[in-house]
Design a protein around this motif. Sequence first.
Motif, PDB file in Angstrom:
ATOM      1  N   PHE A  77       0.425  -0.826  -0.171  1.00  0.00           N
ATOM      2  CA  PHE A  77       0.382   0.528   0.104  1.00  0.00           C
ATOM      3  C   PHE A  77       0.467   1.397  -0.240  1.00  0.00           C
ATOM      4  CE2 PHE A  77      -4.406   1.396   1.016  1.00  0.00           C
ATOM      5  CZ  PHE A  77      -4.997  -0.100   1.021  1.00  0.00           C
ATOM      6  N   THR A  78       0.599   2.001  -1.163  1.00  0.00           N
ATOM      7  CA  THR A  78       1.253   3.160  -1.386  1.00  0.00           C
ATOM      8  C   THR A  78       0.372   4.344  -1.033  1.00  0.00           C
ATOM      9  OG1 THR A  78       3.563   2.398  -2.114  1.00  0.00           O
ATOM     10  CG2 THR A  78       3.090   4.784  -1.925  1.00  0.00           C
ATOM     11  N   ALA A 187       4.694  -9.009  -4.946  1.00  0.00           N
ATOM     12  CA  ALA A 187       3.388  -8.955  -4.825  1.00  0.00           C
ATOM     13  C   ALA A 187       2.876  -7.638  -5.139  1.00  0.00           C
ATOM     14  CB  ALA A 187       4.227  -7.453  -3.025  1.00  0.00           C
ATOM     15  N   VAL A 188       1.461  -7.883  -4.823  1.00  0.00           N
ATOM     16  CA  VAL A 188       0.393  -7.048  -5.613  1.00  0.00           C
ATOM     17  C   VAL A 188       0.712  -5.556  -4.893  1.00  0.00           C
ATOM     18  CG1 VAL A 188      -0.853  -7.403  -3.708  1.00  0.00           C
ATOM     19  CG2 VAL A 188      -1.845  -6.501  -6.164  1.00  0.00           C
ATOM     20  N   HIS A 189       0.919  -4.434  -5.332  1.00  0.00           N
ATOM     21  CA  HIS A 189       1.122  -3.242  -5.020  1.00  0.00           C
ATOM     22  C   HIS A 189       0.029  -2.214  -5.480  1.00  0.00           C
ATOM     23  CE1 HIS A 189       3.884  -1.133  -2.633  1.00  0.00           C
ATOM     24  NE2 HIS A 189       2.981  -0.197  -2.859  1.00  0.00           N
ATOM     25  N   LEU A 190      -0.632  -1.247  -4.206  1.00  0.00           N
ATOM     26  CA  LEU A 190      -1.636  -0.331  -4.804  1.00  0.00           C
ATOM     27  C   LEU A 190      -1.145   0.619  -3.991  1.00  0.00           C
ATOM     28  CD1 LEU A 190      -4.583   0.268  -4.893  1.00  0.00           C
ATOM     29  CD2 LEU A 190      -5.030  -0.631  -2.322  1.00  0.00           C
ATOM     30  N   ASN A 191      -0.927   1.835  -5.409  1.00  0.00           N
ATOM     31  CA  ASN A 191      -0.871   3.056  -4.947  1.00  0.00           C
ATOM     32  C   ASN A 191      -2.663   3.936  -5.499  1.00  0.00           C
ATOM     33  OD1 ASN A 191       1.930   3.110  -5.493  1.00  0.00           O
ATOM     34  ND2 ASN A 191       1.696   2.583  -7.373  1.00  0.00           N
ATOM     35  N   LEU A 199      -3.472   2.993  -8.437  1.00  0.00           N
ATOM     36  CA  LEU A 199      -2.966   2.646 -10.148  1.00  0.00           C
ATOM     37  C   LEU A 199      -1.642   1.666  -8.992  1.00  0.00           C
ATOM     38  CD1 LEU A 199      -0.470   5.304 -10.858  1.00  0.00           C
ATOM     39  CD2 LEU A 199      -1.960   3.942 -12.276  1.00  0.00           C
ATOM     40  N   TYR A 200      -2.466   0.047  -9.537  1.00  0.00           N
ATOM     41  CA  TYR A 200      -2.429  -1.286  -9.214  1.00  0.00           C
ATOM     42  C   TYR A 200      -1.135  -2.109  -9.780  1.00  0.00           C
ATOM     43  CZ  TYR A 200      -6.483  -1.489  -6.323  1.00  0.00           C
ATOM     44  OH  TYR A 200      -7.515  -1.830  -5.327  1.00  0.00           O
ATOM     45  N   TYR A 201      -0.675  -2.275  -9.055  1.00  0.00           N
ATOM     46  CA  TYR A 201       1.033  -3.179  -9.988  1.00  0.00           C
ATOM     47  C   TYR A 201       0.483  -5.015  -9.692  1.00  0.00           C
ATOM     48  CZ  TYR A 201       4.037   0.158 -11.936  1.00  0.00           C
ATOM     49  OH  TYR A 201       4.281   0.672 -13.018  1.00  0.00           O
ATOM     50  N   LEU A 202      -0.255  -5.557 -10.651  1.00  0.00           N
ATOM     51  CA  LEU A 202      -0.206  -7.011  -9.984  1.00  0.00           C
ATOM     52  C   LEU A 202       0.525  -7.951 -10.752  1.00  0.00           C
ATOM     53  CD1 LEU A 202      -2.143  -9.127  -8.608  1.00  0.00           C
ATOM     54  CD2 LEU A 202      -3.733  -8.645 -10.011  1.00  0.00           C
ATOM     55  N   PRO A 203       1.636  -8.721  -9.893  1.00  0.00           N
ATOM     56  CA  PRO A 203       1.774 -10.305 -10.779  1.00  0.00           C
ATOM     57  C   PRO A 203       1.279 -11.017 -11.283  1.00  0.00           C
ATOM     58  CG  PRO A 203       2.918  -9.231  -9.396  1.00  0.00           C
ATOM     59  CD  PRO A 203       1.991  -8.676  -8.882  1.00  0.00           C
ATOM     60  N   GLY A 204       1.444 -11.353 -12.768  1.00  0.00           N
ATOM     61  CA  GLY A 204       0.410 -12.954 -12.664  1.00  0.00           C
ATOM     62  C   GLY A 204       0.792 -13.756 -13.589  1.00  0.00           C
ATOM     63  N   LEU A 205      -0.165 -14.550 -14.347  1.00  0.00           N
ATOM     64  CA  LEU A 205      -0.076 -15.613 -15.462  1.00  0.00           C
ATOM     65  C   LEU A 205      -0.939 -15.132 -16.685  1.00  0.00           C
ATOM     66  CD1 LEU A 205       1.950 -18.257 -15.998  1.00  0.00           C
ATOM     67  CD2 LEU A 205       0.127 -18.992 -15.458  1.00  0.00           C
ATOM     68  N   THR A 206      -0.399 -14.997 -18.023  1.00  0.00           N
ATOM     69  CA  THR A 206      -1.066 -14.755 -18.903  1.00  0.00           C
ATOM     70  C   THR A 206      -0.866 -15.808 -19.900  1.00  0.00           C
ATOM     71  OG1 THR A 206      -2.340 -13.235 -20.686  1.00  0.00           O
ATOM     72  CG2 THR A 206       0.347 -12.853 -19.391  1.00  0.00           C
ATOM     73  N   ILE A 213       0.195  -7.481 -14.522  1.00  0.00           N
ATOM     74  CA  ILE A 213      -1.215  -6.498 -14.809  1.00  0.00           C
ATOM     75  C   ILE A 213      -1.020  -5.402 -14.614  1.00  0.00           C
ATOM     76  CG2 ILE A 213      -3.767  -6.709 -14.420  1.00  0.00           C
ATOM     77  CD1 ILE A 213      -2.539  -9.706 -14.891  1.00  0.00           C
ATOM     78  N   ILE A 214      -1.305  -4.018 -14.795  1.00  0.00           N
ATOM     79  CA  ILE A 214      -1.283  -2.759 -14.701  1.00  0.00           C
ATOM     80  C   ILE A 214      -2.384  -2.114 -14.375  1.00  0.00           C
ATOM     81  CG2 ILE A 214      -0.195  -0.424 -14.812  1.00  0.00           C
ATOM     82  CD1 ILE A 214       2.744  -1.894 -15.112  1.00  0.00           C
ATOM     83  N   LEU A 215      -3.480  -1.795 -13.582  1.00  0.00           N
ATOM     84  CA  LEU A 215      -4.713  -1.895 -13.824  1.00  0.00           C
ATOM     85  C   LEU A 215      -5.066   0.107 -13.128  1.00  0.00           C
ATOM     86  CD1 LEU A 215      -7.878  -1.620 -13.923  1.00  0.00           C
ATOM     87  CD2 LEU A 215      -8.300  -2.590 -10.977  1.00  0.00           C
TER      88      LEU A 215
END
Length: 410
Positions: A77-78, A187-191, A199-206, A213-215
């Motif tokens: 969380f930032t 880690a998933v990171h939420l700004n 602004l989210y950062y989420l490592p995933g598998l595609t 994955i950036i949201l």
Amino acid sequence: MRRILVVGAGHSGLQLALGLQAHGYDVTVMTERTPDEIRAGRVSSTQMMFPSQLALEAAQGLDLWDAQVPKLPYTGFTIPGPDGVPFVDWLGDMGGSESVDQRVKMSTWLELFARRGGHLVLHPVSVGDIDWYSRNFDLVVVAAGKGELVTMFDRDHERSIHTEPQRRLAVSYVHGVAHRPEVGEKAVHLNVIPGIGELYYLPGLTVSGPCEIILVEAIPGGPLDRFAGVRDPREHWARTLELIRTYAPWDYERTRGAELTDELGVLSGAFTPVVRHPVAELPSGGIALGIADVVVANDPITGQGANSAARAAAVYLAAIVEHGDRPFDRDWMQQTFERFWDYARHSVKFTTALLAPPPEHVVQLLAAGNEHQAVADRVARAIDTPSDFENFLYEPDKTHAYLREIGAMP
Ligand SMILES: Cc1cc2nc3c(=O)[nH]c(=O)nc-3n(C[C@H](O)[C@H](O)[C@H](O)COP(=O)(O)OP(=O)(O)OC[C@H]3O[C@@H](n4cnc5c(N)ncnc54)[C@H](O)[C@@H]3O)c2cc1C
């Protein structure tokens, strides 16, 4: 053998269909796309799944990507202050989340369903179709997400809070993002950018392997709301990068060299969070039961939707099996939904809270996470079990009592 029709091959529909199949029901899935079309189609979500719901999938033997998917033990969380310097910046232990692109997951689950002898009917379904087919089934479950079929289900005005979208969404799937140096593990990171969005950062598998994955969650009309009318995926990504450079500069260097995973690895749009009545009347007198997004659609800000879909599938499966040979009437449908609502109401409350500007006591709580790991861990864990937020998030007295209890406040 009882015959059940599931309309829609997304998270809730397929998890339910596969579960019913395993219990010996005669299950038909009607949906609009083949597995190959899903796999080669556009991304649909960021689909972060939390430990409790991953356990539900595992219990059904549906955790098929365990060896490849990045495990996310932490959530970060930032929140920057008015000077742009983060005054909240922590990592909480959330016990292992993960995100498998729904293109990968749903195409594979659909193939599995067909391979196990499930009936698959491939074409876009109308209300008229459901009306017609319902005569041949003991139960019709509508699992069609946020598509047109939701109009069969009336809005529940008491349980719905919003009348318009609270965020405009822009998703990018990319390769080449470096980890935050302090994390070590993924880690998933939420700004959270106050007054502007998230602004989210989420490592995933595609489809092409591990990715980030950036949201972007933009408050409508604000500076993150930059994606209306953008058709070119490269322009979509360029705008996303520019927003990161401006509003989350601490993440820019590790991101600037990244590239889209594929042309369809972007998504933008908006929808209004809503709760609907779970029973639809069909034109010729039959009834159908709605599940997951059809009846409870949350903004993705808290990552509750796919988790609720998994929870709903598990609750509905148990209710169907327990009901034995009795008719699936309106009362049973309403009671089944209420069992799910007992969980979903906490997701809705938490999501509604996060969509609004945080009150002072919430800012205090989040800031305490910098010095007190217990706070960071409890917030991270409660994202998985949002009923716990009742104990320490919504009311200032409870927040302060908790902060005193752990020594974060005199
Ligand atoms: C940008 C974004 C990010 C998200 N991030 C997260 C997250 O991180 N974590 C999380 O838990 N949730 C997240 N969600 C929400 C999550 O993706 C959904 O809540 C979840 O997929 C809903 O599952 P479902 O089964 O209700 O519907 P869906 O998974 O949407 O499935 C619906 C299915 O019905 C089919 N269908 C629809 N209409 C018809 C028709 N007329 N005829 C035939 N078939 C039809 C569709 O093709 C599809 O197969 C996010 C959503 C968005 C938009």
